[in-house]
Design a protein around this motif. Structure first.
Motif, mmCIF file in Angstrom:
data_model
loop_
_atom_site.group_PDB
_atom_site.id
_atom_site.type_symbol
_atom_site.label_atom_id
_atom_site.label_comp_id
_atom_site.label_asym_id
_atom_site.label_seq_id
_atom_site.Cartn_x
_atom_site.Cartn_y
_atom_site.Cartn_z
ATOM 1 N N UNK A 52 0.803 -1.220 0.000
ATOM 2 C CA UNK A 52 0.000 0.000 0.000
ATOM 3 C C UNK A 52 0.840 1.277 0.000
ATOM 4 N N UNK A 53 2.143 1.108 -0.019
ATOM 5 C CA UNK A 53 3.052 2.250 0.015
ATOM 6 C C UNK A 53 2.949 3.084 -1.267
ATOM 7 N N UNK A 54 3.160 4.371 -1.096
ATOM 8 C CA UNK A 54 3.191 5.273 -2.264
ATOM 9 C C UNK A 54 4.323 4.885 -3.223
ATOM 10 N N UNK A 55 5.395 4.321 -2.664
ATOM 11 C CA UNK A 55 6.563 3.958 -3.470
ATOM 12 C C UNK A 55 6.393 2.636 -4.221
ATOM 13 N N UNK A 56 5.388 1.873 -3.858
ATOM 14 C CA UNK A 56 5.177 0.566 -4.497
ATOM 15 C C UNK A 56 4.800 0.780 -5.964
ATOM 16 N N UNK A 57 5.504 0.092 -6.861
ATOM 17 C CA UNK A 57 5.167 0.225 -8.286
ATOM 18 C C UNK A 57 3.726 -0.204 -8.552
ATOM 19 N N UNK A 58 3.025 0.573 -9.341
ATOM 20 C CA UNK A 58 1.637 0.275 -9.687
ATOM 21 C C UNK A 58 1.602 -0.547 -10.966
ATOM 22 N N UNK A 63 3.572 -1.550 -18.678
ATOM 23 C CA UNK A 63 4.502 -0.844 -17.789
ATOM 24 C C UNK A 63 5.082 -1.821 -16.755
ATOM 25 N N UNK A 64 4.495 -1.809 -15.577
ATOM 26 C CA UNK A 64 4.966 -2.646 -14.465
ATOM 27 C C UNK A 64 4.114 -3.908 -14.388
ATOM 28 N N UNK A 65 4.800 -5.051 -14.285
ATOM 29 C CA UNK A 65 4.075 -6.321 -14.172
ATOM 30 C C UNK A 65 3.847 -6.662 -12.697
ATOM 31 N N UNK A 66 2.954 -7.606 -12.461
ATOM 32 C CA UNK A 66 2.720 -8.041 -11.076
ATOM 33 C C UNK A 66 3.974 -8.696 -10.499
ATOM 34 N N UNK A 67 4.738 -9.363 -11.351
ATOM 35 C CA UNK A 67 5.976 -9.992 -10.893
ATOM 36 C C UNK A 67 6.969 -8.931 -10.426
ATOM 37 N N UNK A 68 7.059 -7.827 -11.167
ATOM 38 C CA UNK A 68 7.967 -6.741 -10.769
ATOM 39 C C UNK A 68 7.502 -6.104 -9.465
ATOM 40 N N UNK A 69 6.193 -5.875 -9.343
ATOM 41 C CA UNK A 69 5.656 -5.320 -8.103
ATOM 42 C C UNK A 69 5.931 -6.260 -6.932
ATOM 43 N N UNK A 70 5.669 -7.554 -7.126
ATOM 44 C CA UNK A 70 5.892 -8.526 -6.058
ATOM 45 C C UNK A 70 7.371 -8.600 -5.678
#
Length: 126
Positions: A52-58, A63-70
């Motif tokens: 939930x962080x502002x810095x967490x990639x959306x 653009x950003x994949x779920x794997x990259x976010x995880x």
């Protein structure tokens, strides 16, 4: 423990020590379980904060994949995850220790039966 397990007195002494050791092992296991639960909650809370962080990639198409976010969340929570995994290992080790002590108690009780039988036959001329 250097009790002579070929005598009733030695067996009794070992059993008394095992009762004490089992009590301590049960207390250590309870503490390890508590520590594991605390570490798990700490890790899960850190993971939620990271997600939930502002810095967490959306995550977004192209653009950003779920794997990259995880991967980003995993990196952000690596210390809490490490502490949790150590707590799991400590709890498992405490369970193993308790199990070993129980096994030793069973073996000593079996020896006690053999020693009692040997003492009952001793001097009877058999």
């Amino acid at each position: 423990m250097s009790d002579d397990l070929t005598t009733p007195a030695g067996i009794e002494s070992r059993l008394r020590q095992l009762v004490t050791d089992l009590t301590h092992a049960q207390q250590a296991l309870a503490a390890a379980r508590d520590a594991e639960v605390r570490a798990k909650h700490t890790y899960e809370a850190a993971r939620r904060r990271a997600l939930l962080s502002e810095d967490c990639p959306k995550v977004s198409r192209g653009q950003v994949t779920t794997a990259e976010r995880d991967a980003w969340v995993d990196e952000a929570t690596k210390h809490e995850r490490w502490a949790y995994e150590l707590a799991v290992v400590r709890r498992e080790a405490a369970q193993d220790h308790l199990r070993i002590l129980r096994d030793q108690a069973v073996i000593v009780m079996s020896l006690a039966s053999s020693v009692r039988a040997a003492y009952a036959v001793a001097g009877s001329g058999l």
